[in-house]
Write an enzyme that holds these catalytic residues in place. Structure first.
Site, PDB file in Angstrom:
ATOM      1  N   SER A 164      45.982  31.779 -42.446  1.00 42.55           N
ATOM      2  CA  SER A 164      44.885  32.531 -41.837  1.00 42.55           C
ATOM      3  C   SER A 164      44.026  31.587 -41.022  1.00 42.55           C
ATOM      4  O   SER A 164      44.178  30.368 -41.087  1.00 42.55           O
ATOM      5  CB  SER A 164      44.050  33.215 -42.920  1.00 42.55           C
ATOM      6  OG  SER A 164      43.200  32.254 -43.510  1.00 42.55           O
ATOM      7  N   LYS A 165      43.106  32.166 -40.291  1.00 45.25           N
ATOM      8  CA  LYS A 165      42.198  31.372 -39.448  1.00 45.25           C
ATOM      9  C   LYS A 165      41.471  30.314 -40.268  1.00 45.25           C
ATOM     10  O   LYS A 165      41.196  29.221 -39.809  1.00 45.25           O
ATOM     11  CB  LYS A 165      41.158  32.297 -38.791  1.00 45.25           C
ATOM     12  CG  LYS A 165      41.644  32.879 -37.488  1.00 45.25           C
ATOM     13  CD  LYS A 165      40.600  32.675 -36.401  1.00 45.25           C
ATOM     14  CE  LYS A 165      41.221  32.443 -35.056  1.00 45.25           C
ATOM     15  NZ  LYS A 165      41.530  33.516 -34.234  1.00 45.25           N
TER      16      LYS A 165
END
Ligand code: GLU
Length: 475
Positions: A246-247
């Site tokens: 994920s980011k």
């Protein structure tokens, strides 16, 4: 053999992440190695989740990596349009075929009623299935309610090009929505229509779609279609190898990487080897090697771990392989502002020295700043240095003064500087880790730099002596 036609079919709901690009890359490689066709199709049927700039971002990301497509929204092609929101009439035509063959019906229920059905199923400890509530009598579909598929529950066995032999029971089959009440098709329906119309030979997509495959098989059957080769790609995992990337894991989008000075070739090689290898020890692949060697049967079934250090390693390797001309051109936008006004010859000498350590061009400013500007003396560099911290200020001053005297007599050619530094070692009886570190810190105000003699040569006598004097003043 049928023509290989692969498609990348992102939903423009956000920026393209690494997992998305990998799906695109694998499809592109399959198409290119078979002289086939690679298609970009934008799946924008979820109007609520749409992000305005995403379409543009997706296209720019693909092109920045050189993943050119032969048919697509801005390119046209024999099956245009390639944006789902512009194909609504096509889905209606297909929906009418299903209605005509008795395989689709107008969903008569309100959200309230569905809620009651769900509660009923839960109370009976049964999974909720729409088909258990399929109405006996249906009204003609006028578009104001969802259109549902009338499924034919059965067991399936199928082959997934990566996951292998798969099977499922009839309980996985349900009456899913084909067209929503807003007139837009669901992904479940639209991709099957489009893949068929666009003569797609291979579908490559993420694991989140795997549980729905039996339903897709049911719909293919109802439409009398042969499914394409179905391929499920395992997820790209974060650096801990557990959760999906994920980011928050620091993974940036492709355009960010390009802006920071990563080479498209490095990104391609890195992304291709997230879950794929050719069976050898090779770790860096050129695009043409990938086109030659890529195959779905060497894509792993478990998640691939994203490790930015590996990307840096690949990128650094490719940077070291660049000629000075290539490097100079690639670095034009990455110099520190302090380099303004310095000529090309000086910058080229600096590049020759930093090339070895550069992992991406964005690091150039930081690594090269001291070549252009006298940085203020930073006392921490000495007090945090393992060996130098043990020396007293007078000892440091004495050592650096001896170095200054010797350097003053050098002609500053690299070979002469090397000799000079070596004689200083003998003269002072110090270890390189002490003497050279001290000179390095005084002349660069950085904890590390390229080879000392070469750095001093590029800096030149005037700057070097001036900086040593500045440092001496601080002892
Ligand atoms: N629109 C889907 C997504 O972005 C594509 C899945 C597919 O490739 O069929 O996840």
């Amino acid at each position: 053999m049928t023509d290989v036609r692969t498609r990348f079919a992102p939903s423009p709901t956000g920026y393209l992440h690494v997992g998305g690009i990998r799906t695109a890359l694998f499809g592109w490689l399959l198409a290119r190695q078979a002289n086939g066709t690679f298609i970009l199709r934008l799946e924008d049927t979820d109007q609520q989740r749409e992000v305005k700039e995403a379409k543009d971002h997706i296209i720019r990301s693909l092109l920045a990596l050189g993943l050119d497509y032969d048919e697509g929204p801005d390119k046209g092609g024999p099956y245009a349009p390639y944006i789902q929101s512009e194909r609504l009439e096509i889905y209606k035509t297909w929906a009418n075929k299903l209605i005509a063959s008795g395989r689709a019906y107008a969903d008569p229920y309100t959200a309230e009623q569905v809620k009651t059905f769900r509660e009923e199923s839960a109370a009976n400890k049964l999974p909720f299935l729409y088909r258990n509530y399929r109405p006996d009598q249906t009204t003609p579909w006028d578009g104001s309610t969802p259109l549902r598929f009338k499924s034919d529950p059965k067991a399936y066995e199928w082959q997934d090009a990566v996951m292998g032999d798969m099977k499922s029971g009839p309980e996985t089959i349900d009456d899913f929505v084909l067209i929503k009440s807003d007139g837009f098709p669901t992904y479940n329906f639209a991709h099957i229509v489009d893949d068929s119309e666009m003569k797609i030979s291979h579908i490559l997509r993420g694991q989140e779609f795997l549980p729905s495959v039996p339903n897709y098989l049911n719909l293919y059957e109802a439409l009398g279609l042969q499914p394409p080769v179905l391929t499920t790609l395992p997820p790209v995992l974060g650096p801990d190898g557990k959760k999906k990337l994920s980011k928050r894991d620091g993974a940036r989008d492709v355009l960010d990487y390009i802006r920071s000075g990563y080479l498209a070739e490095a990104l391609i090689s890195f992304i291709a080897t997230l879950g794929w290898n050719d069976g050898s020890q090779q770790e860096i692949f050129t695009k043409s090697e990938l086109i030659q060697k890529f195959s779905l049967d060497r894509v792993g079934r478990s998640g691939a771990q994203f490790d930015e250090r590996r990307l840096n390693w690949i990128n650094g390797n490719l940077i070291r392989d660049m000629s000075l001309d290539e490097l100079y051109k690639a670095c034009l936008d990455y110099w520190p502002t302090e380099a303004d006004g310095y000529g090309e010859a000086y910058k080229r000498s600096v590049l020759t020295l930093v090339q070895e350590r550069l992992k991406y061009f964005g690091e150039l400013a930081e690594l090269s700043r001291f070549f252009f500007v006298d940085l203020p003396v930073n006392p921490d560099l000495i007090s945090h240095h393992k060996q130098l911290a043990k020396l007293t200020k007078p000892d440091l001053k004495d050592l650096l003064s001896q170095a200054r005297d010797a350097l003053q007599h050098s002609n500053f050619e690299t070979s002469d500087l090397t000799d000079c530094l070596n004689s200083l070692l003998a003269q002072t009886g110090q270890k390189p880790a002490v003497l050279f570190s001290l000179i390095r810190i005084a002349t660069t105000q950085s904890p590390a730099s390229p080879s000392l003699a070469e750095s001093l040569n590029v800096l030149g006598k005037e700057k070097v002596l001036k900086r040593i004097d500045q440092q001496l003043d601080c002892f």
